[in-house]
Design a protein around this motif. Structure first.
Motif, PDB file in Angstrom:
ATOM      1  N   ALA A   1       0.832  -1.207   0.000  1.00 34.07           N
ATOM      2  CA  ALA A   1       0.000   0.000   0.000  1.00 34.07           C
ATOM      3  C   ALA A   1       0.868   1.260   0.000  1.00 34.07           C
ATOM      4  O   ALA A   1       0.579   2.231  -0.713  1.00 34.07           O
ATOM      5  CB  ALA A   1      -0.939  -0.005   1.199  1.00 34.07           C
ATOM      6  N   ILE A   2       1.947   1.246   0.754  1.00 34.70           N
ATOM      7  CA  ILE A   2       2.872   2.391   0.781  1.00 34.70           C
ATOM      8  C   ILE A   2       3.557   2.540  -0.575  1.00 34.70           C
ATOM      9  O   ILE A   2       3.695   3.655  -1.092  1.00 34.70           O
ATOM     10  CB  ILE A   2       3.912   2.233   1.916  1.00 34.70           C
ATOM     11  CG1 ILE A   2       3.243   2.261   3.300  1.00 34.70           C
ATOM     12  CG2 ILE A   2       5.010   3.287   1.810  1.00 34.70           C
ATOM     13  CD1 ILE A   2       2.648   3.596   3.694  1.00 34.70           C
ATOM     14  N   VAL A   3       3.997   1.418  -1.157  1.00 35.01           N
ATOM     15  CA  VAL A   3       4.645   1.468  -2.483  1.00 35.01           C
ATOM     16  C   VAL A   3       3.685   2.065  -3.500  1.00 35.01           C
ATOM     17  O   VAL A   3       4.074   2.928  -4.298  1.00 35.01           O
ATOM     18  CB  VAL A   3       5.121   0.060  -2.929  1.00 35.01           C
ATOM     19  CG1 VAL A   3       5.527   0.060  -4.396  1.00 35.01           C
ATOM     20  CG2 VAL A   3       6.274  -0.411  -2.056  1.00 35.01           C
TER      21      VAL A   3
ATOM     22  N   ALA B   1      -3.860   1.639  -2.514  1.00 38.69           N
ATOM     23  CA  ALA B   1      -2.761   2.525  -2.139  1.00 38.69           C
ATOM     24  C   ALA B   1      -3.039   3.155  -0.779  1.00 38.69           C
ATOM     25  O   ALA B   1      -4.190   3.427  -0.429  1.00 38.69           O
ATOM     26  CB  ALA B   1      -2.578   3.611  -3.193  1.00 38.69           C
ATOM     27  N   ALA B   2      -1.996   3.398  -0.037  1.00 42.19           N
ATOM     28  CA  ALA B   2      -2.119   4.091   1.246  1.00 42.19           C
ATOM     29  C   ALA B   2      -2.511   5.546   0.981  1.00 42.19           C
ATOM     30  O   ALA B   2      -2.258   6.089  -0.101  1.00 42.19           O
ATOM     31  CB  ALA B   2      -0.803   4.027   1.998  1.00 42.19           C
ATOM     32  N   SER B   3      -3.103   6.170   1.974  1.00 41.76           N
ATOM     33  CA  SER B   3      -3.472   7.582   1.836  1.00 41.76           C
ATOM     34  C   SER B   3      -2.215   8.451   1.897  1.00 41.76           C
ATOM     35  O   SER B   3      -1.145   7.993   2.309  1.00 41.76           O
ATOM     36  CB  SER B   3      -4.435   7.987   2.951  1.00 41.76           C
ATOM     37  OG  SER B   3      -3.759   7.958   4.201  1.00 41.76           O
ATOM     38  N   ASP B   4      -2.355   9.701   1.497  1.00 39.96           N
ATOM     39  CA  ASP B   4      -1.224  10.634   1.578  1.00 39.96           C
ATOM     40  C   ASP B   4      -0.754  10.794   3.023  1.00 39.96           C
ATOM     41  O   ASP B   4       0.443  10.899   3.288  1.00 39.96           O
ATOM     42  CB  ASP B   4      -1.603  11.995   0.993  1.00 39.96           C
ATOM     43  CG  ASP B   4      -1.800  11.949  -0.516  1.00 39.96           C
ATOM     44  OD1 ASP B   4      -1.260  11.013  -1.156  1.00 39.96           O
ATOM     45  OD2 ASP B   4      -2.486  12.835  -1.053  1.00 39.96           O
TER      46      ASP B   4
ATOM     47  N   GLU C   1      -0.965   8.504   5.432  1.00 35.72           N
ATOM     48  CA  GLU C   1      -0.231   7.289   5.807  1.00 35.72           C
ATOM     49  C   GLU C   1       1.171   7.290   5.190  1.00 35.72           C
ATOM     50  O   GLU C   1       2.140   6.897   5.843  1.00 35.72           O
ATOM     51  CB  GLU C   1      -0.988   6.045   5.353  1.00 35.72           C
ATOM     52  CG  GLU C   1      -2.265   5.790   6.134  1.00 35.72           C
ATOM     53  CD  GLU C   1      -3.124   4.693   5.531  1.00 35.72           C
ATOM     54  OE1 GLU C   1      -3.663   3.892   6.321  1.00 35.72           O
ATOM     55  OE2 GLU C   1      -3.257   4.635   4.287  1.00 35.72           O
ATOM     56  N   LEU C   2       1.274   7.742   3.935  1.00 35.36           N
ATOM     57  CA  LEU C   2       2.588   7.816   3.278  1.00 35.36           C
ATOM     58  C   LEU C   2       3.496   8.787   4.016  1.00 35.36           C
ATOM     59  O   LEU C   2       4.654   8.469   4.304  1.00 35.36           O
ATOM     60  CB  LEU C   2       2.445   8.223   1.814  1.00 35.36           C
ATOM     61  CG  LEU C   2       3.748   8.451   1.048  1.00 35.36           C
ATOM     62  CD1 LEU C   2       4.609   7.196   1.036  1.00 35.36           C
ATOM     63  CD2 LEU C   2       3.464   8.929  -0.366  1.00 35.36           C
ATOM     64  N   GLU C   3       2.999   9.953   4.351  1.00 35.75           N
ATOM     65  CA  GLU C   3       3.816  10.945   5.066  1.00 35.75           C
ATOM     66  C   GLU C   3       4.191  10.444   6.457  1.00 35.75           C
ATOM     67  O   GLU C   3       5.302  10.683   6.927  1.00 35.75           O
ATOM     68  CB  GLU C   3       3.097  12.295   5.136  1.00 35.75           C
ATOM     69  CG  GLU C   3       2.927  12.976   3.786  1.00 35.75           C
ATOM     70  CD  GLU C   3       4.221  13.081   2.986  1.00 35.75           C
ATOM     71  OE1 GLU C   3       5.277  13.429   3.552  1.00 35.75           O
ATOM     72  OE2 GLU C   3       4.180  12.805   1.769  1.00 35.75           O
ATOM     73  N   GLY C   4       3.281   9.728   7.116  1.00 35.89           N
ATOM     74  CA  GLY C   4       3.599   9.144   8.416  1.00 35.89           C
ATOM     75  C   GLY C   4       4.702   8.106   8.304  1.00 35.89           C
ATOM     76  O   GLY C   4       5.605   8.054   9.137  1.00 35.89           O
ATOM     77  N   PHE C   5       4.644   7.287   7.253  1.00 40.30           N
ATOM     78  CA  PHE C   5       5.686   6.287   7.021  1.00 40.30           C
ATOM     79  C   PHE C   5       7.025   6.970   6.775  1.00 40.30           C
ATOM     80  O   PHE C   5       8.037   6.593   7.362  1.00 40.30           O
ATOM     81  CB  PHE C   5       5.310   5.406   5.822  1.00 40.30           C
ATOM     82  CG  PHE C   5       6.419   4.493   5.376  1.00 40.30           C
ATOM     83  CD1 PHE C   5       6.683   3.324   6.057  1.00 40.30           C
ATOM     84  CD2 PHE C   5       7.205   4.818   4.286  1.00 40.30           C
ATOM     85  CE1 PHE C   5       7.707   2.477   5.658  1.00 40.30           C
ATOM     86  CE2 PHE C   5       8.228   3.987   3.871  1.00 40.30           C
ATOM     87  CZ  PHE C   5       8.483   2.812   4.560  1.00 40.30           C
ATOM     88  N   LEU C   6       7.039   7.970   5.909  1.00 36.61           N
ATOM     89  CA  LEU C   6       8.290   8.653   5.567  1.00 36.61           C
ATOM     90  C   LEU C   6       8.890   9.377   6.762  1.00 36.61           C
ATOM     91  O   LEU C   6      10.109   9.394   6.944  1.00 36.61           O
ATOM     92  CB  LEU C   6       8.064   9.625   4.406  1.00 36.61           C
ATOM     93  CG  LEU C   6       7.689   8.978   3.074  1.00 36.61           C
ATOM     94  CD1 LEU C   6       7.315  10.051   2.055  1.00 36.61           C
ATOM     95  CD2 LEU C   6       8.803   8.098   2.555  1.00 36.61           C
TER      96      LEU C   6
END
Length: 136
Positions: free
Chosen positions: A13-15, A59-62, A64-69
């Motif tokens: 999902a992050i990818v 796909a992960a939400s924006d 979730e992506l920013e939290g991962f990064l």
């Protein structure tokens, strides 16, 4: 490919979110998910991008992506295990360390009982990690 080298659904999902953002090259995306003991091939990113694999994963939400990064690399500094992917193994390790600490405590009267219960909890976490890795 061995089970330890496969991407989990949350990672896919992050990818997919990284692909959608168009801010990352394939190699950059791969670098977020490869680590010592876990080597991934760039073909996995291409396969996800071309929807040959993991079509059902959204796909992960924006957010979730920013939290991962912002939290990357999310590795346990003592073991090198990933805090989310290897959570059960980390919990097993901590439970066993607590069992040993409790047994070695001079102020505890029920050391053996506390050790046994906590060691069983550690073993249970370890078995859950094993069964999860086998897809059970």
């Amino acid at each position: 490919m061995t089970p330890k080298n496969t991407l989990q659904k949350w990672e896919v999902a992050i990818v997919k979110a990284m692909i959608a953002s168009k801010r990352f090259t394939n190699q950059e995306m791969l670098s977020y998910f490869s680590r010592p003991g876990r080597s991934l091939n760039q073909a996995r990113i291409v396969d996800i991008k071309q929807e040959r694999i993991h079509k059902a994963v959204k796909a992960a939400s924006d957010t979730e992506l920013e939290g991962f990064l912002s939290s990357w690399p999310n590795l346990d500094p003592k073991t090198g295990l990933h805090i989310k992917s290897d959570e059960l193994i980390i919990k097993s390790r901590e439970a066993m360390l607590l069992a040993v600490q409790a047994y070695n405590s001079p102020t505890c009267y029920f050391r053996s009982e506390v050790f046994i219960v906590t060691a069983i909890i550690a073993r249970t976490y370890l078995m859950h990690a094993f069964y999860k890795s086998q897809g059970l």
